[in-house]
Design an enzyme around this catalytic site. Sequence first.
Site, PDB file in Angstrom:
ATOM      1  N   ASP A 120       0.707  -1.001   0.130  1.00  0.00           N
ATOM      2  CA  ASP A 120      -0.099   0.245  -0.469  1.00  0.00           C
ATOM      3  C   ASP A 120       1.060   1.308  -0.013  1.00  0.00           C
ATOM      4  O   ASP A 120       1.898   1.425  -0.894  1.00  0.00           O
ATOM      5  CB  ASP A 120      -0.902   0.237   1.387  1.00  0.00           C
ATOM      6  CG  ASP A 120      -2.206   0.964   1.057  1.00  0.00           C
ATOM      7  OD1 ASP A 120      -2.363   2.270   1.192  1.00  0.00           O
ATOM      8  OD2 ASP A 120      -2.764  -0.192   0.801  1.00  0.00           O
ATOM      9  N   ASP A 121       0.556   2.272  -0.130  1.00  0.00           N
ATOM     10  CA  ASP A 121       0.781   3.591   0.685  1.00  0.00           C
ATOM     11  C   ASP A 121       2.449   3.735   1.003  1.00  0.00           C
ATOM     12  O   ASP A 121       2.215   3.018   1.814  1.00  0.00           O
ATOM     13  CB  ASP A 121       0.005   4.747   1.182  1.00  0.00           C
ATOM     14  CG  ASP A 121       0.478   6.236   0.691  1.00  0.00           C
ATOM     15  OD1 ASP A 121       1.384   6.314   0.046  1.00  0.00           O
ATOM     16  OD2 ASP A 121      -0.629   6.674   0.984  1.00  0.00           O
ATOM     17  N   LYS A 156      -4.966  -1.706  -6.649  1.00  0.00           N
ATOM     18  CA  LYS A 156      -5.682  -0.622  -5.912  1.00  0.00           C
ATOM     19  C   LYS A 156      -5.454   0.954  -5.828  1.00  0.00           C
ATOM     20  O   LYS A 156      -4.626   0.944  -5.655  1.00  0.00           O
ATOM     21  CB  LYS A 156      -5.248  -1.200  -4.096  1.00  0.00           C
ATOM     22  CG  LYS A 156      -6.626  -0.083  -3.358  1.00  0.00           C
ATOM     23  CD  LYS A 156      -6.433  -0.532  -1.786  1.00  0.00           C
ATOM     24  CE  LYS A 156      -7.496   0.436  -1.108  1.00  0.00           C
ATOM     25  NZ  LYS A 156      -7.228   0.012   0.533  1.00  0.00           N
ATOM     26  N   TRP A 157      -6.681   1.371  -7.174  1.00  0.00           N
ATOM     27  CA  TRP A 157      -6.936   2.321  -7.044  1.00  0.00           C
ATOM     28  C   TRP A 157      -7.250   3.463  -6.347  1.00  0.00           C
ATOM     29  O   TRP A 157      -8.309   3.044  -6.483  1.00  0.00           O
ATOM     30  CB  TRP A 157      -7.252   2.544  -8.815  1.00  0.00           C
ATOM     31  CG  TRP A 157      -7.011   3.874 -10.196  1.00  0.00           C
ATOM     32  CD1 TRP A 157      -7.321   5.238  -9.319  1.00  0.00           C
ATOM     33  CD2 TRP A 157      -6.530   3.893 -11.395  1.00  0.00           C
ATOM     34  NE1 TRP A 157      -6.962   6.100  -9.767  1.00  0.00           N
ATOM     35  CE2 TRP A 157      -6.653   4.870 -11.573  1.00  0.00           C
ATOM     36  CE3 TRP A 157      -5.789   2.680 -11.720  1.00  0.00           C
ATOM     37  CZ2 TRP A 157      -6.770   5.545 -13.170  1.00  0.00           C
ATOM     38  CZ3 TRP A 157      -6.053   3.013 -12.911  1.00  0.00           C
ATOM     39  CH2 TRP A 157      -6.144   5.347 -13.419  1.00  0.00           C
ATOM     40  N   ASP A 158      -7.022   4.377  -5.470  1.00  0.00           N
ATOM     41  CA  ASP A 158      -7.344   5.037  -4.840  1.00  0.00           C
ATOM     42  C   ASP A 158      -7.642   6.403  -5.656  1.00  0.00           C
ATOM     43  O   ASP A 158      -7.008   7.344  -6.452  1.00  0.00           O
ATOM     44  CB  ASP A 158      -6.507   5.219  -3.522  1.00  0.00           C
ATOM     45  CG  ASP A 158      -7.119   5.189  -2.497  1.00  0.00           C
ATOM     46  OD1 ASP A 158      -8.314   5.666  -2.289  1.00  0.00           O
ATOM     47  OD2 ASP A 158      -6.922   4.704  -1.336  1.00  0.00           O
ATOM     48  N   ASP A 180     -13.092   3.076   4.772  1.00  0.00           N
ATOM     49  CA  ASP A 180     -11.967   2.679   5.023  1.00  0.00           C
ATOM     50  C   ASP A 180     -12.717   2.216   6.054  1.00  0.00           C
ATOM     51  O   ASP A 180     -12.045   1.719   7.326  1.00  0.00           O
ATOM     52  CB  ASP A 180     -11.777   4.122   5.329  1.00  0.00           C
ATOM     53  CG  ASP A 180     -10.568   4.249   3.678  1.00  0.00           C
ATOM     54  OD1 ASP A 180     -10.160   3.727   2.729  1.00  0.00           O
ATOM     55  OD2 ASP A 180     -10.403   5.730   3.594  1.00  0.00           O
ATOM     56  N   ARG A 210      -6.503  16.102   2.153  1.00  0.00           N
ATOM     57  CA  ARG A 210      -5.252  15.381   2.197  1.00  0.00           C
ATOM     58  C   ARG A 210      -4.315  16.375   1.823  1.00  0.00           C
ATOM     59  O   ARG A 210      -2.905  15.463   1.427  1.00  0.00           O
ATOM     60  CB  ARG A 210      -5.782  14.095   1.788  1.00  0.00           C
ATOM     61  CG  ARG A 210      -4.919  13.363   2.746  1.00  0.00           C
ATOM     62  CD  ARG A 210      -6.002  11.422   2.273  1.00  0.00           C
ATOM     63  NE  ARG A 210      -4.674  10.181   3.334  1.00  0.00           N
ATOM     64  CZ  ARG A 210      -4.245   9.652   2.192  1.00  0.00           C
ATOM     65  NH1 ARG A 210      -3.478   9.655   1.422  1.00  0.00           N
ATOM     66  NH2 ARG A 210      -3.541   8.866   3.095  1.00  0.00           N
ATOM     67  N   ASN A 258      -8.509  10.153  -2.994  1.00  0.00           N
ATOM     68  CA  ASN A 258      -8.205  10.352  -1.910  1.00  0.00           C
ATOM     69  C   ASN A 258      -9.016  12.033  -1.762  1.00  0.00           C
ATOM     70  O   ASN A 258      -9.208  12.364  -0.872  1.00  0.00           O
ATOM     71  CB  ASN A 258      -7.117  10.013  -1.229  1.00  0.00           C
ATOM     72  CG  ASN A 258      -7.363   8.500  -0.430  1.00  0.00           C
ATOM     73  OD1 ASN A 258      -8.371   7.956  -0.113  1.00  0.00           O
ATOM     74  ND2 ASN A 258      -6.289   7.970  -0.804  1.00  0.00           N
TER      75      ASN A 258
END
Length: 992
Positions: free
Chosen positions: A596-597, A706-708, A778, A673, A710
């Site tokens: 992930d990130d 996983k295409w986010d 989330d 964010r 935010n």
Amino acid sequence: MYTYKSSSIRCQEAVIESTPGIYYDSLTRTFRLRCKNSVYAFRVDDSRNLEHLYWGSSIPLEDDLLFLGFGNNPTPFDPKGYIGDSWESLNPLGFADLKQLDPDEVAEKWKTYTVEAQTPRATEPRRLENASWRLWNMDKLKRTGSTLSGVDKHGSVTLEENYPSTKAVFDDSHRKGLSSLEVVYDDEPWSGGDRSEVSSPSYFRTDSVDTGHSSSEKEEESSDTSVKRRFLSHKTLPTWKRSPSLRRGEGFEKNLPSIDSLEDEFLSCSRFGSFSSPTPRQQQQNVWINLDPEIVGKNTKLLEYSDRGTGDYRSCSFEIEYSDGTTLSPLVYSSHRIFGGKLLPPYPLPGLYVNVDSDATTLELTMIDPLTKVAVILYYTVFHEYDAIVRRTVFRNHLDESLIIRRCFSCTQDFDTDDFYLTQLSGSWARERQLVTKKLYQGMSLVESTRGASSHQHNPFGVITLGTPREDQGEAFAFSLVYSGNFRLESELVESGRLRVNMGINPQQFSWDLGPAEEFSTPEVVLCYSDQGLGGISQQFHRLYRYHLIPPMWRHTICPVLINTWEAMYFNVTHEAVVELAKRAKECGIELVVLDDGWFGNRNNTRSGLGDWKANRTKFPFGLEGLCREINELGLRFGIWIEPEMVNIESELYHQHPDWCLHIPRRARTTGRNQLVLDFSQEAVRNHVIEEVSSILSSCNIEYVKWDMNRHLTEVFSQAFPPERQGEIAHRHILGVYEAFARITGAFPQVLIESCSGGGGRFDPGMLYYSAQIWCSDNTDALSRVQIQYGTSLVYPVCSMGSHVSSIPNHQTLRSTTMKTRSLVAMCGTFGYEMDVRQLSRDEVEEIRSYIELRNEFAPLVLFGTMYRLWNPFTSDSGGWMFVNDEKTEALVIAVNLNRPIGLQLPRMHLRGIREDWEYLVEELCPGKLRTNVSTGAIETDPRGVFQWSTNLGGVTLKLSGRTLMKVGLPVKFIFEGDSLLFSVRAVSLLT
């Protein structure tokens, strides 16, 4: 209109009327869209508006629905009709030409063409008089060398240029063995008068079918005393292929209906209507006859698509602004065609597809503004195996100058008076898609997003019910928009008690400059009907989206059990830590590791790094290639997280291209964010992002993304477009996102993409078209997820819901629930883990392994079975549902308690969807470990296991009939808040 039919004819027509397809009755100008178990009907009224008639359960095809016009109740303030202000407005009737002709010539022509009006057989001299004017006008045009497209030598109106009229119906009859069906009236006794005076509906399709008859043969057939209706077989019809979407300069002329046919708009259109039968001559020539019981204005009628400013005061379907500042665009019916299959919307708009052309039938209906020649094309596609209709609208500009579209809904749906309730899916971040139901009162109710995404707050979905919505009873009408940007669902209850629903692109902050010869298509909206409540709506959407929306290659795929690094490490990911996590995950039975990130650029927090899609060599000295290789060597798959639509100010990309983000020059930029939104309306931005993502996916064996996304859009302004086109940017932005998805998934079809937007902030059909699954929320707390996933299931299939087991206390709620409850809730989705498995004990590892084995055993049943909701967690203290296979021989029941008032017993759980005449074995799987000590009242651990039904020897297996399980139900007891259960239900024998 009563018509005698023999028993053989009635039998044959019974088969036809039960066959899904689109039927057109040329005498009453009525379209019937026949779905699996429902009918949608509308007609062309005497003013050439599209009047909605009916949407509901199936009714006989032969029933004349014109009686519904008696329900129109005009009021003194409802405008009606038009008064022409110039000779030009009457020119289609030929009146303007009278000034140019010799009066004696006109008189002679008049005598010639009105001679039939004096015959004894004339029963409608007013209409014959009108027809005489029409024939005179046709003769004049013929003498002057002019031609009217769409008018034959008899003066009959054909419905589209190059599409001769054919008495036929295009439907799915070939699948039911109707290879060739000809209905002939037998020579049986008839006592109702002259047989030639009898009228009957003729069901009609317009396309390029050659009937094989010469003009003389047609006249001979029409004069025959025996009336024939032919239903052409599938074999005799042209094969309609699903064609690519129309683009400017590509296939435009071929699909363009004749504009010259507008000159015939008012031919034979008397303002005095009746339900009288057409004369034999009118039947022979298919002459336009007037059918309206009285003259009423638009505001009084139920309409299919409505303009603004010409008498309909309800919220309009569209609004166009012309260069002179006017906004009136009254539409009249011009032409239509019916064909097999379905056209996809213009690239890259998402839309439902057919697997073979026989899956669906499409109606393309063109309406025209007679003054400006602007065309509005309405598309209706009937999916034969569902009670679902897909609609969208296309605007074509035939002017030599630009116009501005200010408002363009995909559909308008009018309902007659009833007791209306609206159920919507609303909420917030970490609380998405909560069921909200409200009674509609006079006024406007809006469900909308202006955030640049479908949003956490409101989903592009709504259900209208007649009375309070119920799970398994009552009529329900659902609307689901295939779009991921700004949307609006309007529900307007007017003073008459009637309801109008509009759905499509949100008109707020929207405009579209449509140039000459250009066209604009709205997104698709799916209309679904059920007479079995909300459950019937959901089951149809689940199947429809699984087989006609989700990418076909993922339709039957069971997602591998994955673990995501986010809640285990957040930004503190390194090569060594991820490999260590992967080794422990393999011991648990996990199959896929998702990085992930935090893996790219200078990404140690939310303030920097977005846009710089290169591995951080400090954290990953061997790059993604080295990490992926080592994880693959463990026997695990590898995936990554990306957020390609965003950029941080602290990034190399922003420093190089500060004008690539959405912003208004000379004004401050709003961050969310700590990030800005890249302007995907710019081709250069899209190309750069696609190249960067493609480079990542080409670098190593990445099998999952996983295409986010935010944050939502602000300062929606693009440097690449002039000021007058800034109203297009929000829509162009989401089209750019779709293009990026399309090009990346096309180049890397083997990569499974799970889309995400701060959780479930972009959970919509538009995203499902490109990504087979979407992160649901989330919020990974199991009890919160019961409500989130229950609401999501109202329209979206379980296989699309990203759902994982997380650590406790939960990171969003600080609530602790058992591994059993967390696992059962995650099983009702794609299933995965959000936790640091490195910290687990050996017993906890074995427990996870056992739940993964249980999930893998029942995944096909859960993901692809039929879902029945049993307990509503929004109206009760528990949530429950079950999944049943197609044969109804196996089912799985899951229930979770959200709130347990001490001492209060639960109602019995009534199963659904199984067969009454079968005997079933009911077994409890994975019993609990806690029970109440009745001496002390304390909840204590019991290592022997705690069953719902037990004796001193342990759990009890029940053997009961399906009828008993559904009518009597099963007793259920939850020991503590957050308790859960899992039942297996298997058929063992047929009851005698």
